[in-house]
Write a protein that holds these residues in place. Structure first.
Motif, PDB file in Angstrom:
ATOM      1  N   GLY A   1      -0.446  13.493  10.344  1.00 44.19           N
ATOM      2  CA  GLY A   1       0.191  13.677  11.645  1.00 44.19           C
ATOM      3  C   GLY A   1       0.468  15.134  11.954  1.00 44.19           C
ATOM      4  O   GLY A   1       1.481  15.467  12.580  1.00 44.19           O
ATOM      5  N   THR A   2      -0.420  16.001  11.520  1.00 47.30           N
ATOM      6  CA  THR A   2      -0.268  17.448  11.670  1.00 47.30           C
ATOM      7  C   THR A   2      -0.943  17.938  12.956  1.00 47.30           C
ATOM      8  O   THR A   2      -1.630  17.176  13.636  1.00 47.30           O
ATOM      9  N   PRO A   3      -0.799  19.235  13.308  1.00 49.08           N
ATOM     10  CA  PRO A   3      -1.515  19.778  14.464  1.00 49.08           C
ATOM     11  C   PRO A   3      -3.028  19.567  14.355  1.00 49.08           C
ATOM     12  O   PRO A   3      -3.595  19.517  13.260  1.00 49.08           O
ATOM     13  N   HIS A   4      -3.663  19.481  15.502  1.00 52.22           N
ATOM     14  CA  HIS A   4      -5.051  19.049  15.603  1.00 52.22           C
ATOM     15  C   HIS A   4      -6.032  19.789  14.703  1.00 52.22           C
ATOM     16  O   HIS A   4      -6.893  19.182  14.062  1.00 52.22           O
TER      17      HIS A   4
ATOM     18  N   LEU B   1       0.859  -1.178   0.000  1.00 53.92           N
ATOM     19  CA  LEU B   1       0.000   0.000   0.000  1.00 53.92           C
ATOM     20  C   LEU B   1       0.899   1.233   0.000  1.00 53.92           C
ATOM     21  O   LEU B   1       1.788   1.371   0.851  1.00 53.92           O
ATOM     22  N   ARG B   2       0.662   2.142  -0.932  1.00 54.26           N
ATOM     23  CA  ARG B   2       1.499   3.335  -1.056  1.00 54.26           C
ATOM     24  C   ARG B   2       0.977   4.421  -0.117  1.00 54.26           C
ATOM     25  O   ARG B   2      -0.147   4.891  -0.263  1.00 54.26           O
ATOM     26  N   ILE B   3       1.824   4.810   0.840  1.00 53.58           N
ATOM     27  CA  ILE B   3       1.439   5.743   1.900  1.00 53.58           C
ATOM     28  C   ILE B   3       2.088   7.101   1.670  1.00 53.58           C
ATOM     29  O   ILE B   3       3.291   7.198   1.409  1.00 53.58           O
ATOM     30  N   GLY B   4       1.288   8.163   1.802  1.00 53.87           N
ATOM     31  CA  GLY B   4       1.810   9.521   1.847  1.00 53.87           C
ATOM     32  C   GLY B   4       1.669  10.051   3.257  1.00 53.87           C
ATOM     33  O   GLY B   4       0.631   9.852   3.894  1.00 53.87           O
ATOM     34  N   ILE B   5       2.700  10.703   3.774  1.00 51.35           N
ATOM     35  CA  ILE B   5       2.681  11.205   5.148  1.00 51.35           C
ATOM     36  C   ILE B   5       2.612  12.724   5.132  1.00 51.35           C
ATOM     37  O   ILE B   5       3.463  13.391   4.539  1.00 51.35           O
ATOM     38  N   VAL B   6       1.601  13.281   5.804  1.00 56.60           N
ATOM     39  CA  VAL B   6       1.458  14.726   5.951  1.00 56.60           C
ATOM     40  C   VAL B   6       1.809  15.085   7.383  1.00 56.60           C
ATOM     41  O   VAL B   6       1.099  14.710   8.317  1.00 56.60           O
ATOM     42  N   GLY B   7       2.904  15.801   7.580  1.00 61.21           N
ATOM     43  CA  GLY B   7       3.359  16.152   8.917  1.00 61.21           C
ATOM     44  C   GLY B   7       4.379  15.147   9.415  1.00 61.21           C
ATOM     45  O   GLY B   7       4.040  13.997   9.669  1.00 61.21           O
ATOM     46  N   LEU B   8       5.628  15.581   9.573  1.00 58.84           N
ATOM     47  CA  LEU B   8       6.717  14.661   9.895  1.00 58.84           C
ATOM     48  C   LEU B   8       7.257  14.871  11.305  1.00 58.84           C
ATOM     49  O   LEU B   8       8.435  14.653  11.575  1.00 58.84           O
ATOM     50  N   GLY B   9       6.375  15.294  12.201  1.00 60.75           N
ATOM     51  CA  GLY B   9       6.756  15.385  13.609  1.00 60.75           C
ATOM     52  C   GLY B   9       6.761  14.006  14.238  1.00 60.75           C
ATOM     53  O   GLY B   9       7.017  13.007  13.567  1.00 60.75           O
ATOM     54  N   TYR B  10       6.450  13.942  15.541  1.00 61.46           N
ATOM     55  CA  TYR B  10       6.562  12.673  16.251  1.00 61.46           C
ATOM     56  C   TYR B  10       5.680  11.588  15.637  1.00 61.46           C
ATOM     57  O   TYR B  10       6.152  10.486  15.328  1.00 61.46           O
ATOM     58  N   ILE B  11       4.385  11.877  15.440  1.00 62.14           N
ATOM     59  CA  ILE B  11       3.470  10.854  14.922  1.00 62.14           C
ATOM     60  C   ILE B  11       3.840  10.473  13.490  1.00 62.14           C
ATOM     61  O   ILE B  11       3.896   9.292  13.132  1.00 62.14           O
TER      62      ILE B  11
ATOM     63  N   CYS C   1       5.454  14.939   3.323  1.00 60.97           N
ATOM     64  CA  CYS C   1       5.119  16.358   3.226  1.00 60.97           C
ATOM     65  C   CYS C   1       5.337  17.041   4.569  1.00 60.97           C
ATOM     66  O   CYS C   1       4.857  16.548   5.600  1.00 60.97           O
ATOM     67  N   ASP C   2       6.039  18.166   4.560  1.00 60.06           N
ATOM     68  CA  ASP C   2       6.228  18.965   5.771  1.00 60.06           C
ATOM     69  C   ASP C   2       6.708  20.351   5.365  1.00 60.06           C
ATOM     70  O   ASP C   2       7.391  20.504   4.346  1.00 60.06           O
ATOM     71  N   LEU C   3       6.371  21.358   6.168  1.00 60.65           N
ATOM     72  CA  LEU C   3       6.798  22.727   5.887  1.00 60.65           C
ATOM     73  C   LEU C   3       8.257  22.957   6.252  1.00 60.65           C
ATOM     74  O   LEU C   3       8.890  23.889   5.755  1.00 60.65           O
ATOM     75  N   ASP C   4       8.789  22.122   7.148  1.00 60.70           N
ATOM     76  CA  ASP C   4      10.167  22.256   7.606  1.00 60.70           C
ATOM     77  C   ASP C   4      11.095  21.531   6.621  1.00 60.70           C
ATOM     78  O   ASP C   4      11.075  20.302   6.523  1.00 60.70           O
TER      79      ASP C   4
ATOM     80  N   ASP D   1      -4.027  11.017  13.226  1.00 58.46           N
ATOM     81  CA  ASP D   1      -3.709  11.087  14.644  1.00 58.46           C
ATOM     82  C   ASP D   1      -4.900  11.656  15.418  1.00 58.46           C
ATOM     83  O   ASP D   1      -5.774  12.322  14.850  1.00 58.46           O
ATOM     84  N   LYS D   2      -4.926  11.383  16.714  1.00 61.32           N
ATOM     85  CA  LYS D   2      -5.990  11.934  17.555  1.00 61.32           C
ATOM     86  C   LYS D   2      -5.653  13.388  17.938  1.00 61.32           C
ATOM     87  O   LYS D   2      -4.481  13.769  17.881  1.00 61.32           O
ATOM     88  N   PRO D   3      -6.637  14.188  18.341  1.00 59.03           N
ATOM     89  CA  PRO D   3      -8.066  13.967  18.111  1.00 59.03           C
ATOM     90  C   PRO D   3      -8.378  14.146  16.635  1.00 59.03           C
ATOM     91  O   PRO D   3      -7.698  14.900  15.936  1.00 59.03           O
TER      92      PRO D   3
END
Length: 350
Positions: A89-92, A19-29, A49-52, A112-114
């Motif tokens: 995995g970005t801010p809530h 399964l090809r996964i794209g990740i948005v937000g590369l912080g802890y989660i 993907c990340d702004l940093d 990620d939650k919430p």
């Protein structure tokens, strides 16, 4: 193979196209759960993907993502990268927009939650996920822990020994304020709230999911970290449930250590869950004579979040933590904040 909610470990060989996964937000989660996908034989991290820029390069190298599929814009990633699923995995407060964009493209989503910090949006995502074919899994990992499955089995309506909870207490402590200094978690425009919406969200979810209780109203008090009363550092909730049960929740975000304690009582005794730091929780059963029993728990057989998500996608079944589960948490949390600010009991609008 699942036994009592616990699956046997995933094998190292795969018969599926990854399964090809794209990740948005590369912080802890994004990095932690992303690494679970990266190591899984049934998944491939195909885009990040990340702004940093520094983080984007570092994690991109770690997951061996080619330069052409490293993005600063998640919309560009969704338009350009060949994907089957997205990890959010970005801010809530950013979750809703990003989850909707992925679902609209027919992609499965691990968020990620919430799931969201807005009740109307939480309802919308619950309805979308139930009407569509895409899997939307929320990062409430207590749904994967054997201790919480043991409690859930006790209170399940279909259980041979099923009982109704009558009273409960739940608490968690963490040095969250200090840990969150200089991060987005103390920016309410990104976090949507404080300790209750962050670590506290896991406890609310764990109790509601394992007991099946529906919150009816809440009276809350909070100590706030900010003058605008948006970031709570301490919260106390007195909750009434639809079946007549009552319960109290306490969340302390400026404690020196992480400890979690949950007691759920019924007419036969109680279930007690406890743990420290982020390890798997332990469970005890207490009888009417106050004797304790310790069910055997083997955390090595608990699935990872990537395991559970991929199994749900490949087998076409409901994920362990659904958008409907997340809706209940958002509804109770939003009512608690309203109660603390108004100083009155507030109905929970599920």
């Amino acid at each position: 193979m699942s036994i009592g909610g616990v699956d046997t470990p995933v094998t190292t060989a795969s018969t599926h196209t990854p399964l090809r996964i794209g990740i948005v937000g590369l912080g802890y989660i994004g990095s932690y759960v992303g690494d679970q996908f990266n190591r899984h034989p049934d998944a491939e991290v195909a885009a990040v993907c990340d702004l940093d820029a520094v983080r984007l390069a570092s994690v991109g190298d770690q997951f061996v993502v080619d330069d052409a599929h490293r993005y600063e814009s998640y919309t560009a990633m969704l338009e350009d990268a060949p994907l089957d699923a997205v990890l959010v995995g970005t801010p809530h407060t950013l979750h809703y927009e990003q989850v909707v964009a992925a679902l609209d493209r027919g992609l499965h989503v691990y968020c990620d939650k919430p799931l969201t910090t807005d009740l109307k949006r939480a309802r919308d995502l619950a309805d979308r996920s139930e009407a569509g074919e895409e899997v939307l899994m929320v990062g409430y990992q207590r749904h994967l822990q054997t201790a919480f499955w043991t409690a859930r089995d006790r209170f399940a309506p279909e259980s041979e020994d099923g009982t109704d909870p009558t009273w409960l207490t739940a608490s968690i402590t963490q040095g969250w304020i200090e840990d969150s200094a200089d991060t987005w978690r103390l920016d309410p425009d990104l976090s949507g709230g404080g300790f209750l919406y962050d670590t506290g969200s896991h406890v609310l979810d764990g109790v509601l999911w394992s007991t099946g209780l529906e919150p009816e109203s809440v009276r809350a008090s909070m100590d706030f970290h900010d003058d605008d009363q948006r970031i709570d550092r301490r919260a106390h909730l007195d909750v009434r449930f639809a079946n007549g049960a009552t319960g109290t929740f306490s969340f302390l975000g400026d404690a020196p250590a992480v400890r979690e304690h949950i007691h759920v009582w019924d007419d036969e005794g109680a279930v007690y869950l406890e743990g420290k730091q982020w390890r798997s929780r332990r469970v005890f059963e207490i009888d009417t004579e106050s004797a304790e029993y310790h069910p055997y728990i083997d955390p090595r057989r608990e699935r990872s979040r990537a395991d559970a998500f991929l199994e749900s996608v490949m087998e076409g079944r409901e994920p362990p933590a659904t958008a409907r589960d997340a809706l209940a948490v958002t509804a109770l949390t939003e009512a608690a904040y309203a109660s603390a600010r108004r100083g009155e009991r507030i109905p929970v609008e599920l």
